[in-house]
Design an enzyme around this catalytic site. Sequence first.
Site, PDB file in Angstrom:
ATOM      1  CG  HIS A 167      -6.134  -8.358  -7.240  1.00  0.00           C
ATOM      2  ND1 HIS A 167      -6.118  -9.622  -7.776  1.00  0.00           N
ATOM      3  CD2 HIS A 167      -5.284  -8.389  -6.174  1.00  0.00           C
ATOM      4  CE1 HIS A 167      -5.284 -10.382  -7.075  1.00  0.00           C
ATOM      5  NE2 HIS A 167      -4.773  -9.660  -6.087  1.00  0.00           N
ATOM      6  CG  HIS A 221      -4.646  -6.884 -14.422  1.00  0.00           C
ATOM      7  ND1 HIS A 221      -5.527  -7.646 -15.140  1.00  0.00           N
ATOM      8  CD2 HIS A 221      -4.615  -7.414 -13.171  1.00  0.00           C
ATOM      9  CE1 HIS A 221      -6.016  -8.592 -14.366  1.00  0.00           C
ATOM     10  NE2 HIS A 221      -5.479  -8.476 -13.169  1.00  0.00           N
TER      11      HIS A 221
END
Length: 314
Positions: A167, A221
């Site tokens: 992302h 993450h």
Amino acid sequence: MPEIQLGAHTVKSHGVKVARTHMHDWLILLLLIVIEVILNVIEPFHRFVGEDMMTDLRYPMKDNTVPFWAVPILAILLPFIVILVYYFIRRDVYDLHHAILGLLFSVLITGVITDAIKDAVGRPRPDFFWRCFPDGKGVFDPVTKDVMCTGLKSVIKEGHKSFPSGHTSWSFAGLGFLALYLSGKIRVFDRRGHVAKLCIVFLPLLIAALVGISRVDDYWHHWQDVFAGGLLGITVASFCYLQFFPAPYEVDGWGPHAYFQMVAESQNVNPSNAVNGSNVEESDLEGGHERELSRVNTHDSSPILEGMNGTMRY
């Protein structure tokens, strides 16, 4: 400059010619798409995850604040709209073609590098425990203490793709390219001290940064993944932009290399038009450098830049 008029090189008049000149680049883009698909299909490296390592991997599974489908909109569609708007203002197919080509290269090269590293590293995500054991009951190898996952294979596969953040890298690749593109078009580094221009340029970078922060907040993450993804994306964006455009701080940073090359070629064909008295100022001639003279007649005269810069003197 009678031989170089705005609207003289449009998609309709020169689009096919410009695209054919860069046909090999478009073929490479198709190859990058194929590689990207393959990297998403293959199984990533399953790194050893011991029982004692689960302490840092027990974060809850959450939905994405920024869904997967929103990333191409932010990283590709948004910059494309800005590039298209500028085309309708200036009507320069060279700028349109090379900006789109550079943007796509930036995003796809970043995507390939990101997913190749993801598959090679196989770092577990912060919510790996719940991906591996959806019922909350851990099962480990009695000898090695490695995990013996009982969850869905597809969910576990995705759980081994933490480093770096896709992302974030995609967002910085597309929006970082947009920031550089805007820097050249509105002449951020014209030494006039207009801080408002910096705000315009920093806006895409802020959006990309917020996307990266959301990945940590959603526990998809680790912060290192986001940092590496952002660094990767902005680095690739810089290389791809400079491949097609001068650096934004240069006098000619507003236009693509191909445009100035076309101008130089046209002046060689029509030497009598190489220096137009109405367009060359005395301050530009004092330097006596050939490079400066070749650029003077190519100063941008689009309305969007006239409004932000007033008279264009360097």
